[in-house]
Each structure stands twice: as structure tokens, then as C-alpha cells.
Design a protein around this motif. Structure first.
Motif, PDB file in Angstrom:
ATOM      1  N   ILE A  53     -10.625   0.898 -18.203  1.00 42.59           N
ATOM      2  CA  ILE A  53      -9.377   1.522 -18.658  1.00 42.59           C
ATOM      3  C   ILE A  53      -9.619   2.598 -19.702  1.00 42.59           C
ATOM      4  O   ILE A  53      -8.748   2.905 -20.496  1.00 42.59           O
ATOM      5  N   ARG A  54     -10.812   3.182 -19.693  1.00 39.91           N
ATOM      6  CA  ARG A  54     -11.129   4.220 -20.681  1.00 39.91           C
ATOM      7  C   ARG A  54     -10.225   5.439 -20.517  1.00 39.91           C
ATOM      8  O   ARG A  54      -9.658   5.673 -19.462  1.00 39.91           O
ATOM      9  N   GLU A  55     -10.116   6.168 -21.624  1.00 34.11           N
ATOM     10  CA  GLU A  55      -9.338   7.405 -21.650  1.00 34.11           C
ATOM     11  C   GLU A  55      -7.876   7.210 -21.266  1.00 34.11           C
ATOM     12  O   GLU A  55      -7.327   7.928 -20.444  1.00 34.11           O
ATOM     13  N   ASN A  56      -7.255   6.200 -21.884  1.00 35.51           N
ATOM     14  CA  ASN A  56      -5.823   5.982 -21.816  1.00 35.51           C
ATOM     15  C   ASN A  56      -5.327   5.949 -23.262  1.00 35.51           C
ATOM     16  O   ASN A  56      -6.034   5.457 -24.137  1.00 35.51           O
ATOM     17  N   PRO A  57      -4.131   6.446 -23.535  1.00 31.52           N
ATOM     18  CA  PRO A  57      -3.611   6.441 -24.905  1.00 31.52           C
ATOM     19  C   PRO A  57      -3.043   5.081 -25.312  1.00 31.52           C
ATOM     20  O   PRO A  57      -1.878   4.949 -25.670  1.00 31.52           O
ATOM     21  N   ILE A  58      -3.852   4.051 -25.269  1.00 29.76           N
ATOM     22  CA  ILE A  58      -3.387   2.691 -25.547  1.00 29.76           C
ATOM     23  C   ILE A  58      -3.138   2.515 -27.039  1.00 29.76           C
ATOM     24  O   ILE A  58      -4.007   2.818 -27.866  1.00 29.76           O
ATOM     25  N   LYS A  59      -1.962   2.033 -27.374  1.00 31.28           N
ATOM     26  CA  LYS A  59      -1.565   1.837 -28.769  1.00 31.28           C
ATOM     27  C   LYS A  59      -2.497   0.863 -29.467  1.00 31.28           C
ATOM     28  O   LYS A  59      -2.834  -0.185 -28.929  1.00 31.28           O
ATOM     29  N   MET A  86     -14.534  -3.120 -19.842  1.00 25.28           N
ATOM     30  CA  MET A  86     -14.894  -4.488 -20.172  1.00 25.28           C
ATOM     31  C   MET A  86     -15.373  -5.268 -18.973  1.00 25.28           C
ATOM     32  O   MET A  86     -15.024  -4.968 -17.850  1.00 25.28           O
ATOM     33  N   MET A  87     -16.129  -6.299 -19.284  1.00 23.78           N
ATOM     34  CA  MET A  87     -16.641  -7.179 -18.250  1.00 23.78           C
ATOM     35  C   MET A  87     -16.397  -8.628 -18.651  1.00 23.78           C
ATOM     36  O   MET A  87     -16.412  -8.956 -19.826  1.00 23.78           O
ATOM     37  N   GLY A  88     -16.214  -9.482 -17.681  1.00 25.53           N
ATOM     38  CA  GLY A  88     -16.159 -10.928 -17.852  1.00 25.53           C
ATOM     39  C   GLY A  88     -15.422 -11.450 -19.056  1.00 25.53           C
ATOM     40  O   GLY A  88     -14.223 -11.292 -19.187  1.00 25.53           O
ATOM     41  N   GLU A  89     -16.151 -12.076 -19.959  1.00 28.08           N
ATOM     42  CA  GLU A  89     -15.565 -12.755 -21.118  1.00 28.08           C
ATOM     43  C   GLU A  89     -14.788 -11.810 -22.023  1.00 28.08           C
ATOM     44  O   GLU A  89     -13.801 -12.204 -22.621  1.00 28.08           O
ATOM     45  N   ASP A  90     -15.213 -10.558 -22.145  1.00 32.77           N
ATOM     46  CA  ASP A  90     -14.500  -9.612 -22.997  1.00 32.77           C
ATOM     47  C   ASP A  90     -13.076  -9.403 -22.521  1.00 32.77           C
ATOM     48  O   ASP A  90     -12.152  -9.273 -23.311  1.00 32.77           O
TER      49      ASP A  90
END
Length: 75
Positions: free
Chosen positions: A46-52, A62-66
Motif C-alpha cells: 500500500i505504498r504511496e497512499n496519503p494514509i492519515k 507489509m508481510m505476514g505478522e506485520d
């Protein structure tokens, strides 16, 4: 891949409960929600999204546990 499609919300994926990989990078998503149902999700891009509340948009792959720790348990 749903990357680079000007997506603003994570919705309409309700029936994809067995989803293991989700590419949502380079969109317009501001909030991460509606992910709890994706218990089998192993990779989330989900990189390069303007997430608050996120200062580094490149830290959002992210992968798995993260994924479970950051998003699935909250949302």
C-alpha cells in the motif's frame, strides 16, 4: 493488481476472504479499514497512499505478522 487506479477506499472486496496478496500502492487511500476479514492475507502493498497518521509512505509494504499487528487486529 489494483495499483495506480485512483482508489480512495478499500471496499468491494468482501467476497475475497481467501485473498493472500493485495497490491494497492500508488492510489488515493487515506484510511486503512475493512481488512479484518482478510485473515489469510500474507502480503499487503500500500505504498504511496496519503494514509492519515503515516509519515513515511514507503513503509507501507507489509508481510505476514506485520499486517496482523498493524491492521487486521485494529480494523
Amino acid at each position: 493488481s489494483l495499483e495506480d487506479n485512483k482508489i480512495q477506499e478499500i471496499k468491494g472486496l468482501d467476497l475475497l476472504v481467501k485473498l493472500e496478496i493485495l497490491y494497492l500502492g500508488y492510489n488515493e487511500i487515506e484510511e486503512i479499514k475493512n481488512l479484518k476479514k482478510f485473515e489469510k492475507l500474507k502480503l499487503l502493498f500500500i505504498r504511496e497512499n496519503p494514509i492519515k497518521g503515516i509519515s513515511d509512505p514507503f513503509s507501507l509494504d507489509m508481510m505476514g505478522e506485520d499486517i496482523i499487528k498493524k491492521f487486521l487486529s485494529k480494523y
